[in-house]
Design an enzyme around this catalytic site. Structure first.
Site, PDB file in Angstrom:
ATOM      1  N   SER A  24       0.794  -1.226   0.000  1.00  0.00           N
ATOM      2  CA  SER A  24       0.000   0.000   0.000  1.00  0.00           C
ATOM      3  C   SER A  24       0.829   1.279   0.000  1.00  0.00           C
ATOM      4  O   SER A  24       0.290   2.362  -0.227  1.00  0.00           O
ATOM      5  CB  SER A  24      -0.966   0.029   1.187  1.00  0.00           C
ATOM      6  N   LYS A  62       0.942   4.747   6.688  1.00  0.00           N
ATOM      7  CA  LYS A  62       0.296   5.645   5.731  1.00  0.00           C
ATOM      8  C   LYS A  62       0.940   7.022   5.816  1.00  0.00           C
ATOM      9  O   LYS A  62       1.694   7.332   6.715  1.00  0.00           O
ATOM     10  CB  LYS A  62      -1.208   5.788   6.026  1.00  0.00           C
TER      11      LYS A  62
END
Length: 166
Positions: A24, A62
């Site tokens: 990701s 993230k």
């Protein structure tokens, strides 16, 4: 012996080693990367790469896009993210602009625009096509208390060792 004590103290109180799991955060972080994370970071800022816990089953890594009080909007037609009405220049994160497109998923997404609540952050993965991040109701706005820390150094792989800058 003193050196061992210093190392133990550093890794107990100043930082932790975290291993990236998944794709990701491609192209900036790959599965297997070993990163140093610290919670001695002060105020979270746009561009910081963070590790969050107690959001999904596993910790997630993230990038902070917006902090408390900021508005976030996404134009899925152009792939542009707006923070406080200004288009986000994602090239400063080593990404292309216009990468935040609508993905075909069964996961429930939040609607935009959104205002990030005080004490929370809005995060996105660098690989938006596969990242489960703040766009999804399951993640949403992440309380700062769930931020384990900011990534500041890559330990491994050795050919990419070095500091991480948001």
């Amino acid at each position: 012996m003193a050196a061992v004590v210093v190392v133990v103290l550093v890794f107990t109180f100043l930082c932790r080693v975290v291993t990236v799991n998944g794709i990701s955060m491609l192209p900036n972080f790959e599965g297997g990367d070993r990163l140093l994370v610290t919670d001695l970071h002060g105020e979270l800022m746009q561009g910081d790469v963070v590790v969050a816990v107690d959001v999904l089953e596993e910790p997630i890594i993230k990038r902070v896009i917006a902090t408390g009080g900021q508005s976030v909007d996404i134009d899925f037609e152009t792939g542009t993210v707006y923070v406080d009405g200004q288009a986000l220049d994602e090239t400063k994160f080593g990404l292309r602009n216009g990468i935040t497109v609508k993905v075909n998923t069964q996961e429930e997404m939040i609607s935009f625009p959104q205002v990030v609540p005080e004490g929370c952050v809005f995060v996105l993965g660098d690989n938006r096509m596969v990242s489960e991040d703040s766009r999804y109701l399951a993640v949403g706005m992440i309380p700062e208390e769930n931020i384990l820390g900011i990534v500041f150094f890559r330990l491994y792989p050795f050919d990419r060792i070095g500091g991480i800058y948001g």
